[in-house]
Design a protein around this motif. Structure first.
Motif, PDB file in Angstrom:
ATOM      1  N   GLU A   1      -8.937   3.813  -1.573  1.00 22.12           N
ATOM      2  CA  GLU A   1      -8.241   5.066  -0.745  1.00 22.12           C
ATOM      3  C   GLU A   1      -9.363   5.680  -0.079  1.00 22.12           C
ATOM      4  O   GLU A   1      -9.357   6.148   0.907  1.00 22.12           O
ATOM      5  CB  GLU A   1      -7.579   6.020  -1.944  1.00 22.12           C
ATOM      6  CG  GLU A   1      -6.169   5.141  -2.595  1.00 22.12           C
ATOM      7  CD  GLU A   1      -6.379   4.135  -3.346  1.00 22.12           C
ATOM      8  OE1 GLU A   1      -7.510   3.984  -3.961  1.00 22.12           O
ATOM      9  OE2 GLU A   1      -5.489   3.260  -3.372  1.00 22.12           O
TER      10      GLU A   1
ATOM     11  N   THR B   1       0.895  -1.347  -0.010  1.00 19.83           N
ATOM     12  CA  THR B   1       0.080   0.024  -0.171  1.00 19.83           C
ATOM     13  C   THR B   1       0.874   1.412  -0.150  1.00 19.83           C
ATOM     14  O   THR B   1       2.053   1.030   0.267  1.00 19.83           O
ATOM     15  CB  THR B   1      -0.967  -0.031   1.348  1.00 19.83           C
ATOM     16  OG1 THR B   1       0.022   0.260   2.352  1.00 19.83           O
ATOM     17  CG2 THR B   1      -1.691  -1.183   1.420  1.00 19.83           C
TER      18      THR B   1
ATOM     19  N   SER C   1     -10.004   6.272   3.812  1.00 20.96           N
ATOM     20  CA  SER C   1      -9.604   7.477   4.368  1.00 20.96           C
ATOM     21  C   SER C   1     -10.811   7.748   5.133  1.00 20.96           C
ATOM     22  O   SER C   1     -10.611   8.517   6.326  1.00 20.96           O
ATOM     23  CB  SER C   1      -9.303   8.569   3.369  1.00 20.96           C
ATOM     24  OG  SER C   1     -10.374   9.544   3.052  1.00 20.96           O
TER      25      SER C   1
END
Ligand code: ADP
Ligand code: ZN
Ligand code: ZN
Length: 734
Positions: A524, A259, A528
């Protein structure tokens, strides 16, 4: 006349001879272009010969020489030869699979001058004047150019965009002369590691590092440290020392944990050039990384399984993180190598150290510690913050269960959520429900290509076969009795998401699985939302288990583990234990008390009990004892012939011939310990319309099994058949 013997990317265990025209000067390990059937094919020169057994009239000349230097250094050449032999695979296929795609296709291996796009004065004007308002992509490309130089043919914009811009003279091509700058030179006078970032090692870490540093030459180290014990910190500081000796470092990580976070941790720490090999790279970028490592321009290369075939100017250390991870074994396609196992062979050959890190080492590696092939370093405490975990098993037999969730689990969730924490639910099954059936007659909606039930995906309103990926509309009626009363059974991640949204409407739910992360950037965005604490309930498959740290998760639940406890695959329990520990590692990282719960109908399963009460190593010891009693790996070596065909009989017959050969061989050689199991239908006995059969060979000694396989000549022993077969040495899934 002179001849060359070449390897081609074809699944045949032999080389091909061609006439070498007088004026041509190919090299061993370099490529030539040859006629093959009606095609021209890229081939790799394996040796030169003065004679050949091929009749004169069948011989054809080499068409062209593509390289004037070999593409493989001696070390890589030897490794690949060894790997082709060990996995009984065609050297041609092996050599080609170790090259970047561009080189497989015959493109130049010599680093060329770079051609960069440059913004012209006219282009600058155009940007300001607004004349490109309608040509958004062109404007984007120009804007990007003001920030970064873009290389021709190696950027995110299409060739068409550039040719339009060039036509209007908004951009021009400039040649940047080729420069090969070693990473040490690029570093200038800067320090290798940014000192302010270096952590002071605790006692266990310091001792571990000093053992590593004290040792010279080859050693395989099992760095066996609980999650958060600071293994990565040890890699980083060890790497620093290797770089100080002017050597390069290769770091292999599992697919799922490569990642941006992982890479960033390395980049933040070092001032040296780091290259990453990841799945969304294009072929030009891959070739570039390949060349950079080979010419000593990069100091560290981080990548997944196939990054092992990166060649280095001077490799000094290999690190394999999460060494137990299954993704290090190539599971499909051609050459089924194990990157960890090959890396050990490679390190030995190079006489350099290799560090295998894991919180849950594979039973193979633990056994290698026992028989002193590996050196053992144990880190038993967490290095950073983090408190102990509470473990609990919920017995599903005595509970009210709604959609797979027991009342106890729901109560626990509510309590953790009320305290402002996050909870994480883990279920290894995507979709809404794994089965849709008729309530009147029991008919099951089944993929005819695989003979397995379709999974119902409510979100996309389709039925998907998880074996062949075929999609079908959701049936309105039973395929047998016509009733419209269709129901689903079983639970997937989509259903959990649906139910939890209703149970806890006040909290946001995020689902992470293959379906919810296909769109670019989706993963992503989800991550987040979790990091910012917006999302409070996380549901996911393996994607959730590795590589991500969620400090505010205090409750982790494994929703159902029963299928792993009673799997036919003897590795299923090991995998469950690893998963359990990895998933637990996600919880309670901060100062908060973490809790891990596991739902099962079989709370008394002995290995489960041991795992929960005595931990992974106690489990691993018992599991190893069981394997020894049953003569299973690592106490025996296995090789699996897999065959498939549209006709079940053909696949079976093909394996039957192979089996007879080995029965014969066993008697002739007097090898009673060679066991043959099968031919029998594979666990997924039909996939995408093909029937699958398998034949397992097992022997207590790896070298005897290797010997047996090495003597087997498929082309001589087996009558031609429509069925296709492959051999899987050290299979990971049976
Ligand atoms: P692992 O790779 O074993 O899971 P990490 O190296 O990621 O462990 O370390 C876990 C956490 O502990 C990280 O946040 C890391 O920064 C911190 N850490 C590691 N070593 C130390 C140390 N010596 N002192 C303080 N914090 C440390
Ligand atoms: Zn199917
Ligand atoms: Zn019916």
């Amino acid at each position: 006349m002179k001849f060359v013997r070449v390897a081609l990317a074809v699944p045949l265990m032999r080389f091909f001879d061609y006439i070498l025209p007088e004026q041509m000067q190919p090299v061993i390990g370099g490529r030539v272009l040859v006629p093959f059937g009606r095609q021209k094919r890229v081939a790799i020169v394996v040796e030169f010969a003065q004679e050949t057994d091929i009749p004169k009239e069948q011989l054809k000349p080499v068409l062209n020489v593509l390289d004037d230097a070999g593409l493989f250094n001696d070390d890589m050449w030897n490794l690949l030869k060894w790997g082709a032999g060990y996995y009984q695979f065609s050297l041609g296929d092996v050599l080609f699979s170790a090259l970047p795609v561009k080189l497989r296709n015959g493109e130049s291996a010599v680093e060329k001058n770079k051609i960069l796009w440059k913004l012209t004065a006219l282009g600058e004007q155009a940007m300001l004047s607004g004349e490109l308002k309608r040509a958004k992509k062109q404007l984007e490309a120009l804007t990007e150019l003001t920030k970064n130089p873009l290389e021709k043919g190696n950027n995110e914009f299409s060739a068409a965009i550039w040719s339009q811009l060039k036509e209007k003279r908004f951009v021009e091509e400039v040649t940047q002369p080729l420069q090969i700058i070693p990473w040490q030179t690029r570093l200038g006078g800067k320090e290798i590691m940014r000192a302010e970032q270096r952590l002071t090692l605790n006692k266990q870490q310091a001792l571990a590092l000093s053992r590593l540093l004290f040792h010279q030459g080859f050693a395989a180290w099992l760095l066996d440290g609980v999650t958060g014990s600071g293994k990565t910190e040890i890699y980083l500081q060890y790497i620093e020392e290797i770089l100080k000796q002017d050597k390069q470092v290769l770091v292999l990580v599992p697919e799922i944990s490569l990642t941006p976070q992982t890479v960033q941790r390395f980049q933040a720490r070092f001032n040296v050039d780091i290259d990453v090999i990841h799945s969304n790279m294009n072929d030009s970028q891959r070739l570039q990384v390949w060349q950079r490592a080979r010419t000593g321009q990069s100091a560290i290369v981080i990548g997944t399984r196939s990054a092992l075939f990166t060649q280095f100017k001077r490799l000094g250390l290999i690190v394999i993180d999460e060494e137990h991870d299954n993704s290090f074994k190539q599971q499909d396609g051609g050459w089924r190598y194990h990157a960890r196992d090959l890396a050990i062979v490679y390190a030995k050959q190079l006489d350099i150290p290799i560090v295998l890190g894991s919180a849950t080492p594979s039973l193979e590696s633990l056994n290698n510690v026992k028989n002193r092939k590996f050196k053992h370093i144990v880190l038993s405490h967490r290095a950073g913050a983090g408190s102990g975990l509470k473990h609990e098993v919920i017995d599903l037999k005595r509970q009210r269960i709604q959609h797979g969730l027991s009342d106890t689990l729901l109560r626990k969730m509510a309590s953790h959520l009320e305290k402002g924490n996050q909870v994480m639910l883990f279920l290894n099954r995507r979709g809404f429900a794994p089965v849709m059936l008729c309530h009147e007659c029991g008919w099951i909606a089944t993929c005819t290509q695989c003979d397995k039930p379709y999974t119902y995906h409510q979100h996309q309103r389709v039925m998907k076969c998880h074996h062949c990926e075929i999609q079908k509309p959701v049936p309105m009626q039973c395929g047998a009795c016509g009733s419209t009363h269709l129901v689903t059974t079983g639970i997937g991640t989509e259903q959990l998401e649906f139910v939890l949204q209703q149970q806890f409407p006040q909290y946001e739910v995020t689902r992470l699985d293959r379906d919810s992360t296909v769109r670019k950037g989706a993963l992503e965005n989800h991550l987040s939302a979790i990091k910012q604490g917006k999302s409070r309930i996380l549901i996911g498959t393996q994607i959730l288990a590795k590589g991500h740290h969620f400090p505010d998760v205090t409750l982790v639940a494994l929703v159902n583990v029963d299928s792993a406890l009673f799997s036919l695959d003897f590795r299923a329990e090991e995998r469950l234990a690893q998963l359990y520990v990895q998933v637990s590692g996600r919880a309670g990282r901060a100062e908060k008390q973490g809790e891990v719960v596991l739902q099962t109908h079989y709370p008394d399963h002995p290995l489960l009990q041991q795992l929960l009460h005595d931990g992974y190593h106690a489990f691993a010891n018992s599991a190893l004892q069981l394997r020894r009693q049953m003569g299973l790996p690592p106490f025996s070596a296995q090789a699996l012939f897999r065959a498939q065909s549209k006709s079940s009989e053909e696949a079976e017959q093909l394996l039957q011939q192979i089996a007879s050969y080995f029965y014969d061989w066993k008697n002739r050689q007097n090898m009673p310990d060679l066991q043959l199991l099968g031919p029998m239908p594979a666990p997924f006995s039909k996939k995408a319309g093909r029937f699958r059969w398998q034949l397992l060979l097992q022997h207590p000694s790896k070298s005897v099994l290797q010997h047996a396989l090495g003597q087997f000549n498929f082309e001589n022993e087996v009558k031609s058949s429509q069925a296709r077969w492959i051999l899987d040495v050290d299979p990971q899934d049976l």
